[in-house]
Design a protein around this motif. Sequence first.
Motif, short mmCIF file in Angstrom:
data_model
loop_
_atom_site.label_atom_id
_atom_site.label_comp_id
_atom_site.label_asym_id
_atom_site.label_seq_id
_atom_site.Cartn_x
_atom_site.Cartn_y
_atom_site.Cartn_z
N MET A 135 0.83 -1.11 -0.02
CA MET A 135 0.22 -0.09 0.04
C MET A 135 1.03 1.29 -0.10
O MET A 135 2.01 1.12 0.83
N THR A 136 0.50 2.18 -0.87
CA THR A 136 1.16 3.56 -0.84
C THR A 136 0.69 4.31 0.18
O THR A 136 -0.50 4.45 0.57
N PRO A 137 1.75 4.73 1.13
CA PRO A 137 1.26 5.42 2.31
C PRO A 137 0.71 6.96 1.84
O PRO A 137 1.09 7.48 0.97
N SER A 138 -0.26 7.42 2.79
CA SER A 138 -0.83 8.61 2.67
C SER A 138 0.05 9.72 2.71
O SER A 138 1.06 9.50 3.29
N LEU A 139 -0.28 11.06 2.24
CA LEU A 139 0.67 12.37 2.29
C LEU A 139 0.92 12.36 4.11
O LEU A 139 1.80 12.76 4.42
N ALA A 140 -0.25 12.20 4.54
CA ALA A 140 -0.18 12.48 6.19
C ALA A 140 0.49 11.52 6.88
O ALA A 140 1.45 11.91 7.74
N GLU A 141 0.41 10.08 6.45
CA GLU A 141 1.30 9.13 7.03
C GLU A 141 2.92 9.34 6.59
O GLU A 141 3.70 9.26 7.38
N MET A 142 3.01 10.06 5.43
CA MET A 142 4.64 10.22 5.03
C MET A 142 5.05 11.35 5.94
O MET A 142 6.12 11.33 6.34
N ALA A 143 4.10 12.55 6.20
CA ALA A 143 4.52 13.64 7.02
C ALA A 143 4.68 13.18 8.49
O ALA A 143 5.74 13.50 8.99
N GLU A 144 3.92 12.27 8.92
CA GLU A 144 4.23 11.93 10.40
C GLU A 144 5.57 10.97 10.36
O GLU A 144 6.37 11.04 11.21
N THR A 145 5.80 10.05 9.36
CA THR A 145 7.13 9.41 9.32
C THR A 145 8.29 10.56 9.18
O THR A 145 9.31 10.09 9.89
N TYR A 146 8.12 11.39 8.49
CA TYR A 146 9.27 12.28 8.16
C TYR A 146 9.66 13.13 9.50
O TYR A 146 10.81 13.26 10.05
N PRO A 162 4.49 15.51 -1.66
CA PRO A 162 4.99 15.21 -0.02
C PRO A 162 5.54 16.55 0.45
O PRO A 162 5.36 16.59 1.90
N ILE A 163 6.21 17.44 -0.20
CA ILE A 163 7.06 18.55 0.15
C ILE A 163 5.77 19.33 0.90
O ILE A 163 6.17 19.79 2.05
N LYS A 164 4.65 19.63 0.32
CA LYS A 164 3.56 20.49 0.69
C LYS A 164 3.02 19.64 2.27
O LYS A 164 2.64 20.49 3.02
N GLY A 165 3.04 18.54 2.17
CA GLY A 165 2.44 17.69 3.52
C GLY A 165 3.38 18.02 4.52
O GLY A 165 2.85 17.84 5.56
N ILE A 166 4.63 18.11 4.29
CA ILE A 166 5.66 18.37 5.23
C ILE A 166 6.02 19.76 5.75
O ILE A 166 5.73 20.16 6.97
N LEU A 167 5.92 20.65 4.87
CA LEU A 167 6.06 21.91 5.05
C LEU A 167 5.09 23.00 5.07
O LEU A 167 4.96 24.31 5.67
#
Length: 267
Positions: free
Chosen positions: A3-14, A76-81
């Motif tokens: 499963m491809t992680p969601s943007l929210a999950e990617m930001a949480e991991t980051y 992903p960058i917008k999900g992080i920043l």
Amino acid sequence: MTMTPSLAEMAETYWKHGFLTGVPVLDPEELERATEGFSTLEREFGLEYAQYSLHNVHLKYRWVMSLAIHPKVLEPIKGILGPNVILLDSRFICKYPIKQKSHEAACESQKPVLPYVAWHQDIRYWGFEGGSVASVWLALDDVDRENGVLQVIPGSHHQGLLPHITSPNPGNMLTANQEIPEHLLNTSEAVECPLQAGQMSVHDGLTVHASEPNLSTRRRCGFVIRYVPTSAYPVQDPDRPRTFNATVLVSGVDEYHHFPNNAPNLQ
């Protein structure tokens, strides 16, 4: 099925670990265009120059800018920043195979100095407050242990800024030739971030990272892109004056105007 992680999950991991890796970006046709474009720059400028000196050429070449604003990079960058993002800086970084050592070194039977990147934090060089720096490595070649994969120390961004000293070892590709003393680091916790060509990794400006020399017969080339939220602003440092001549607003609006918008008119 993975499963491809969601943007929210990617930001949480980051934010937990200080990095992401293996994020798919370029499809085969996009990757082919990018590698062909870079090969043209290699022929035009030579391998020595292409190794580290193709700096902020997103202002000159449309195909390079298209990488920096690629939706699969920016989402992903917008999900992080956050939604309002400035492209701060870009650079192609290549480690060429050891067989491409200089003719002079070969004639003198000298062991060539192999380029590497010492343990460091990006924020040491940029000096920002008001927001984080997110650094993307977009792989144009497959990257693995043999050709100098990125290594990061998970969670090291929680330590804050660490002291940096002048590196005593030749070959450090960092412009300021600095490194974090290893006695301050637990390098046994470091993990590798192998990438397939067309994938990217992202790490925080405080994440401690490094990479070893390329000991393979393959090139290891990537496009490094750094982003900041519009809220970030540079801290003045008389010992290291900084100019920002390549900043571009790539997402949202800029209500702060801490950086000029140098958006090029590329035809």
